[in-house]
Design a protein around this motif. Structure first.
Motif, PDB file in Angstrom:
ATOM      1  N   GLN A 246    -138.653  17.358   7.605  1.00 42.85           N
ATOM      2  CA  GLN A 246    -139.290  17.140   8.901  1.00 42.85           C
ATOM      3  C   GLN A 246    -139.763  15.698   9.037  1.00 42.85           C
ATOM      4  O   GLN A 246    -139.661  15.113  10.112  1.00 42.85           O
ATOM      5  CB  GLN A 246    -140.453  18.114   9.101  1.00 42.85           C
TER       6      GLN A 246
ATOM      7  N   GLU B 223    -138.599  13.143  11.858  1.00 41.36           N
ATOM      8  CA  GLU B 223    -139.559  12.420  12.707  1.00 41.36           C
ATOM      9  C   GLU B 223    -139.313  10.921  12.640  1.00 41.36           C
ATOM     10  O   GLU B 223    -139.451  10.219  13.648  1.00 41.36           O
ATOM     11  CB  GLU B 223    -141.000  12.759  12.290  1.00 41.36           C
TER      12      GLU B 223
ATOM     13  N   ARG C  53    -136.387  10.305  14.802  1.00 37.75           N
ATOM     14  CA  ARG C  53    -136.814  10.448  16.201  1.00 37.75           C
ATOM     15  C   ARG C  53    -137.555   9.183  16.667  1.00 37.75           C
ATOM     16  O   ARG C  53    -137.324   8.686  17.762  1.00 37.75           O
ATOM     17  CB  ARG C  53    -137.706  11.670  16.344  1.00 37.75           C
TER      18      ARG C  53
ATOM     19  N   ARG D 266    -132.794  12.512  21.327  1.00 37.19           N
ATOM     20  CA  ARG D 266    -133.953  13.314  20.911  1.00 37.19           C
ATOM     21  C   ARG D 266    -133.602  14.802  20.890  1.00 37.19           C
ATOM     22  O   ARG D 266    -134.035  15.544  20.008  1.00 37.19           O
ATOM     23  CB  ARG D 266    -135.142  13.038  21.828  1.00 37.19           C
TER      24      ARG D 266
END
Length: 168
Positions: free
Chosen positions: A81, A85, A88, A135
């Motif tokens: 994750q 991130e 992102r 995204r």
């Protein structure tokens, strides 16, 4: 009559003696049965204690293994994750772009540039996505990573539980 009385008295005394001897034998048999019954109950109780102790050890080992499995998969999920991130944030800042290689799905071959003579992954036509599209792709990636981690965790959990449940 005195003779009959002595015979009757001897007979009654013999019966009383036989009754007393039989009573003592009966008491001895009952005491022996009580001892063997107590010994058998003690043996069963000791075996139950051993079984309970072994089961407790197996349960504790399973809990430790499952806690380690949980910690491992939680860390892996957190790492994935965090990576997602980071990607992102890079897409949002414009430092990275999301590109998708176009493929001919009917033939499962990458479409190559017409100017190139050889085909390879680098030769594939690419489609660049907008920031929102990038995204969205990263959201899908994060969801796929999370689902994969959950599946791996559950498979490991099931495997460990099955191992722990087998009696040795």
């Amino acid at each position: 009559m005195n003779n009959n009385f002595s015979i009757a008295l001897a007979f009654i005394a013999g019966l009383a003696l036989a009754w007393w001897i039989e009573g003592m034998r009966w008491d001895t048999d009952v005491a022996t049965l009580k001892q063997s019954h107590t010994a058998e109950l003690r043996k069963i109780s000791d075996q139950a204690l051993i079984d309970l102790t072994n089961q407790k050890k197996r349960t504790e080992a399973a809990q430790v293994a499952l806690a380690a499995l949980d910690a491992k998969h939680t860390k892996e999920l957190a790492d994935e994750q965090a990576e997602n991130e980071k990607l992102r944030a890079d897409v949002a800042s414009g430092a990275r772009r999301v590109r998708i290689a176009a493929a001919n799905l009917a033939t499962s071959q990458l479409i190559r540039n017409s100017t190139s003579g050889t085909c390879g992954v680098g030769d594939a036509a690419q489609v660049e996505l907008s920031g929102a599209g990038g995204r969205a792709v990263l959201d899908l990636r994060a969801s796929a990573i999370k689902d994969d981690q959950v599946i791996q965790y559950l498979q490991g959990y099931i495997t460990d539980v099955v191992k722990q449940c087998k009696l040795k």
